[in-house]
Design a protein around this motif. Structure first.
Motif, PDB file in Angstrom:
ATOM      1  N   GLY A   1     -16.352 -10.945  42.466  1.00  0.00           N
ATOM      2  CA  GLY A   1     -15.666 -11.664  41.405  1.00  0.00           C
ATOM      3  C   GLY A   1     -14.654 -12.681  41.921  1.00  0.00           C
ATOM      4  O   GLY A   1     -14.563 -13.793  41.396  1.00  0.00           O
ATOM      5  N   VAL A   2     -13.900 -12.304  42.950  1.00  0.00           N
ATOM      6  CA  VAL A   2     -12.882 -13.205  43.485  1.00  0.00           C
ATOM      7  C   VAL A   2     -13.520 -14.493  44.001  1.00  0.00           C
ATOM      8  O   VAL A   2     -13.065 -15.601  43.697  1.00  0.00           O
ATOM      9  CB  VAL A   2     -12.116 -12.533  44.649  1.00  0.00           C
ATOM     10  CG1 VAL A   2     -11.101 -13.488  45.242  1.00  0.00           C
ATOM     11  CG2 VAL A   2     -11.440 -11.275  44.177  1.00  0.00           C
ATOM     12  N   ILE A   3     -14.602 -14.334  44.772  1.00  0.00           N
ATOM     13  CA  ILE A   3     -15.249 -15.502  45.376  1.00  0.00           C
ATOM     14  C   ILE A   3     -15.909 -16.347  44.275  1.00  0.00           C
ATOM     15  O   ILE A   3     -15.818 -17.577  44.282  1.00  0.00           O
ATOM     16  CB  ILE A   3     -16.300 -15.063  46.413  1.00  0.00           C
ATOM     17  CG1 ILE A   3     -15.699 -14.096  47.428  1.00  0.00           C
ATOM     18  CG2 ILE A   3     -16.915 -16.270  47.101  1.00  0.00           C
ATOM     19  CD1 ILE A   3     -14.702 -14.680  48.368  1.00  0.00           C
TER      20      ILE A   3
ATOM     21  N   PHE B   1     -13.203 -24.416  41.460  1.00  0.00           N
ATOM     22  CA  PHE B   1     -13.421 -25.760  42.008  1.00  0.00           C
ATOM     23  C   PHE B   1     -14.389 -26.543  41.128  1.00  0.00           C
ATOM     24  O   PHE B   1     -14.200 -27.739  40.886  1.00  0.00           O
ATOM     25  CB  PHE B   1     -13.978 -25.668  43.429  1.00  0.00           C
ATOM     26  CG  PHE B   1     -12.944 -25.340  44.467  1.00  0.00           C
ATOM     27  CD1 PHE B   1     -11.888 -26.209  44.718  1.00  0.00           C
ATOM     28  CD2 PHE B   1     -13.015 -24.163  45.201  1.00  0.00           C
ATOM     29  CE1 PHE B   1     -10.927 -25.909  45.678  1.00  0.00           C
ATOM     30  CE2 PHE B   1     -12.050 -23.853  46.156  1.00  0.00           C
ATOM     31  CZ  PHE B   1     -11.014 -24.725  46.393  1.00  0.00           C
ATOM     32  N   LEU B   2     -15.457 -25.871  40.652  1.00  0.00           N
ATOM     33  CA  LEU B   2     -16.462 -26.573  39.850  1.00  0.00           C
ATOM     34  C   LEU B   2     -15.879 -27.083  38.535  1.00  0.00           C
ATOM     35  O   LEU B   2     -16.329 -28.100  37.993  1.00  0.00           O
ATOM     36  CB  LEU B   2     -17.654 -25.651  39.552  1.00  0.00           C
ATOM     37  CG  LEU B   2     -18.530 -25.277  40.748  1.00  0.00           C
ATOM     38  CD1 LEU B   2     -19.579 -24.251  40.354  1.00  0.00           C
ATOM     39  CD2 LEU B   2     -19.209 -26.510  41.325  1.00  0.00           C
TER      40      LEU B   2
ATOM     41  N   ILE C   1     -13.282 -18.327  42.582  1.00  0.00           N
ATOM     42  CA  ILE C   1     -12.817 -19.461  43.405  1.00  0.00           C
ATOM     43  C   ILE C   1     -13.831 -20.606  43.308  1.00  0.00           C
ATOM     44  O   ILE C   1     -13.469 -21.766  43.076  1.00  0.00           O
ATOM     45  CB  ILE C   1     -12.618 -19.020  44.875  1.00  0.00           C
ATOM     46  CG1 ILE C   1     -11.417 -18.081  44.999  1.00  0.00           C
ATOM     47  CG2 ILE C   1     -12.411 -20.245  45.771  1.00  0.00           C
ATOM     48  CD1 ILE C   1     -11.205 -17.501  46.388  1.00  0.00           C
ATOM     49  N   MET C   2     -15.135 -20.279  43.455  1.00  0.00           N
ATOM     50  CA  MET C   2     -16.172 -21.311  43.377  1.00  0.00           C
ATOM     51  C   MET C   2     -16.121 -22.056  42.053  1.00  0.00           C
ATOM     52  O   MET C   2     -16.088 -23.286  41.999  1.00  0.00           O
ATOM     53  CB  MET C   2     -17.561 -20.675  43.510  1.00  0.00           C
ATOM     54  CG  MET C   2     -17.933 -20.271  44.907  1.00  0.00           C
ATOM     55  SD  MET C   2     -19.393 -19.209  44.888  1.00  0.00           S
ATOM     56  CE  MET C   2     -20.617 -20.325  44.233  1.00  0.00           C
ATOM     57  N   TRP C   3     -16.122 -21.284  40.955  1.00  0.00           N
ATOM     58  CA  TRP C   3     -16.145 -21.919  39.637  1.00  0.00           C
ATOM     59  C   TRP C   3     -14.846 -22.665  39.353  1.00  0.00           C
ATOM     60  O   TRP C   3     -14.844 -23.673  38.659  1.00  0.00           O
ATOM     61  CB  TRP C   3     -16.448 -20.896  38.544  1.00  0.00           C
ATOM     62  CG  TRP C   3     -17.909 -20.625  38.410  1.00  0.00           C
ATOM     63  CD1 TRP C   3     -18.597 -19.576  38.943  1.00  0.00           C
ATOM     64  CD2 TRP C   3     -18.884 -21.414  37.704  1.00  0.00           C
ATOM     65  NE1 TRP C   3     -19.927 -19.668  38.618  1.00  0.00           N
ATOM     66  CE2 TRP C   3     -20.136 -20.774  37.864  1.00  0.00           C
ATOM     67  CE3 TRP C   3     -18.825 -22.598  36.964  1.00  0.00           C
ATOM     68  CZ2 TRP C   3     -21.310 -21.275  37.297  1.00  0.00           C
ATOM     69  CZ3 TRP C   3     -19.997 -23.101  36.401  1.00  0.00           C
ATOM     70  CH2 TRP C   3     -21.216 -22.432  36.573  1.00  0.00           C
TER      71      TRP C   3
END
Lengths: 275, 286
Positions: B116-118, B125-126, B121-123
């Motif tokens: 969930g954390v990663i 940025f998206l 983080i990805m979303w």
């Protein structure tokens, strides 16, 4: 024929939705800081992946590699040992009639419905009292307990280990514990892999426990480490690149493992959900 | 005789279960009954028995109930949407209309491997207006604004868990013997009709299971909103119940945080248990 085209279109759109963010992460990890903001996000510029990885693993004396190793130790270790413990308990619940069996099963089953996050704070208070809050064991030991694994192990043991086989082993003079480890675990093996995977993901995703428990960053799992870097991106902009590359590296082993072990998910989940 | 082995099987798990499940629950309850008292403004601090004082504070704590309301709204929308997509995809995979089933099954499942954390983080940025590959969209719509950020988080959770839930339902579909459909097909029932009248009722237990896990997961939301605090100022330190527990314990006010924990755990337990019982009764009536 028309419906087949429509269905394939839906499948294609969903594939884009699920995979595009991962593709974006991969492409982003190959860029340097200028290119990350200045070039098309979904396609490569100069390929800097190796340089980026080198920078990541040498940053602050290689703390990232330490986080990766911590994650493997917390998650892999706890899931492996936890699966054996859950399998033994579930097996006993399925294969022996003893006093308090139903009570034990019901208590364990209630444990499934108690969210792990509700335990994080009291665990912290208890470990602090014992002076062990900021240690490896404070995260590792609580992660061993997996009531859902016991529940699944009971179902699988009942379904896959025939009574006659156990009787035969008894007549041959094999002890109960030996029979479990040499015969029963073999029959339960696909199920055990499923329990292991479930447990692995649960520990890997448990963010609150290490967040509350740990203050020494050398003990962090990789999720907590990347999270702390991400909170500092606004003050330290060069961390952004490291977070992107770190995120890619941290998910790669897990994605590969998932794809390889995928058939166990299907088989095990099927058995668990139908019952 | 053979039962002599039972303790060897049960005790190792049992000891850990007591030490790291039952004892913490008990300890949280005990802690929640105490309060910290100070004799005079600068006097020494001591813990005294406070009865239900902390619970009174919990029930008067506006932000906490607002956060429960927030995850309730989240759950009412996100859980059906996520499980609906998962069910449709499972039925499509099972319909025989899809070529390359193996590939799609894997493609949809991959996000579940991402913590969930990663994923957050990805979303994060998206969604951000400057870095997103969907710049025309993100510069027109602010996904990180106070109005939308809850649903942006819902999208992250959906993205991670659709494939997992799809796989549970799909596995249940695979376990159904095909003869069951053959008869219906002979009678001239179409794909849609077979899915609605035969397949869905047969995989209902799997749907119930995924719903219970989703209810528990929604009430426990923590990692995703905690990460989003770096991306959006709209996500406060009391945005979800678990964030309230965390921020209260960092004050530190452990007694109040323990009371929050107890109330949250009870709410979760009662809701998921009630849902299980309700669905069991309905399937018993049928």
């Amino acid at each position: 024929m028309k419906s087949r085209v429509g269905v394939m279109a839906v499948m294609g759109l969903c594939t884009i939705y699920f995979l595009a963010p991962i593709w974006w992460l991969f492409v982003g990890a190959t860029k340097n800081n200028d290119q990350f903001t200045g070039t098309a996000p979904m396609w490569f510029a100069d390929f800097h992946l190796v340089d980026n990885i080198r920078e990541l693993v040498t940053y602050r004396d290689g703390v990232f590699l330490r986080w990766m190793l911590n994650s493997i130790a917390y998650t892999g270790g706890a899931a492996l040992l936890g699966t054996v413990l859950a399998a033994m308990c579930g097996y006993a619940l399925a294969k022996y009639r003893f006093r308090g069996r139903e009570l034990l099963f019901n208590i364990v089953l209630s444990g499934v419905l108690v969210p792990a996050t509700a335990l994080a704070l009291p665990l912290f208070l208890i470990f602090s009292k014992a002076g062990a809050a900021n240690t490896f064991w404070a995260v590792f030991l609580p992660s061993l307990v997996n009531p859902f694994g016991v529940y699944l192990a009971r179902i699988y043991a009942a379904a896959s280990v025939p009574e006659e086989l156990l009787e035969a082993a008894r007549i041959d003079g094999s002890g109960e514990v030996r029979t479990f480890f040499t015969v029963s675990t073999r029959l339960m093996f696909p199920a055990l892999v499923t329990i292991f995977l479930f447990h692995f993901v649960a520990v890997w995703n448990n963010f609150l426990l290490p967040l509350i428990m740990l203050s020494d960053e050398r003990l962090f799992p990789v999720t907590l480490g990347l999270y702390t870097w991400n909170t500092q991106v606004n003050q330290v902009p060069e961390l952004r690149g490291l977070v992107i590359v770190g995120a890619l590296l941290s998910i790669t082993p897990l994605v590969v493992a998932f794809l390889l072990l995928q058939r166990f998910w299907r088989n095990g989940l099927g058995a668990g959900a139908v019952k | 005789m053979k039962n002599r082995a039972v303790p060897i099987f049960v005790v190792p798990f049992g000891v850990l279960f007591i030490a790291f499940y039952l004892v913490p629950i008990g300890y949280a309850v005990v802690q929640s009954l105490y309060k910290v008292e100070r004799s005079g403004t600068f006097g020494p601090v001591r813990e005294v028995f406070g009865g239900l004082d902390q619970y009174q504070r919990v029930f008067q704590d506006g932000p906490f109930w607002a956060s429960l309301g927030r995850v309730a709204a989240f759950g009412v929308v996100q859980v059906p949407v996520m499980l609906g997509i998962a069910l449709i995809l499972a039925l499509l995979l099972d319909s025989g209309l899809v070529k390359g089933r193996r590939f799609f099954r894997l493609a949809f499942f991959v996000p579940y491997a991402i913590p969930g954390v990663i994923a957050a983080i990805m979303w994060g940025f998206l969604y951000s207006p400057n870095l997103s590959p969907l710049k025309p969209v993100t510069s027109a719509i602010d996904f990180l604004s106070a109005d939308l950020v809850l649903w942006s988080i819902a999208n992250v959770v959906t993205w991670v868990y659709v494939g997992y839930n799809m796989l549970i339902i799909y596995s249940a579909l695979l376990a159904v013997p095909t003869e069951v459909y053959e008869a219906a097909r002979m009678d001239g029932a179409g794909q849609f009709r077979i899915a609605w009248s035969i397949k869905i009722p047969l995989v209902l237990p799997a749907i119930v299971l995924t719903t219970v896990f989703s209810i528990i997961g929604t009430l426990q939301l923590l990692a995703e909103p905690q990460v989003f605090r770096s991306f959006s100022s709209a996500v406060t330190s009391t945005y979800t119940p678990n964030l309230t527990v965390y921020s209260t314990s960092s004050i530190p006010n452990f007694n109040l945080a323990a009371a929050f924990s107890v109330v949250l755990a009870l709410t979760t337990f009662v809701l998921s248990f009630a849902f299980l019982k309700a669905t069991q009764r309905r399937s018993a009536e049928q």
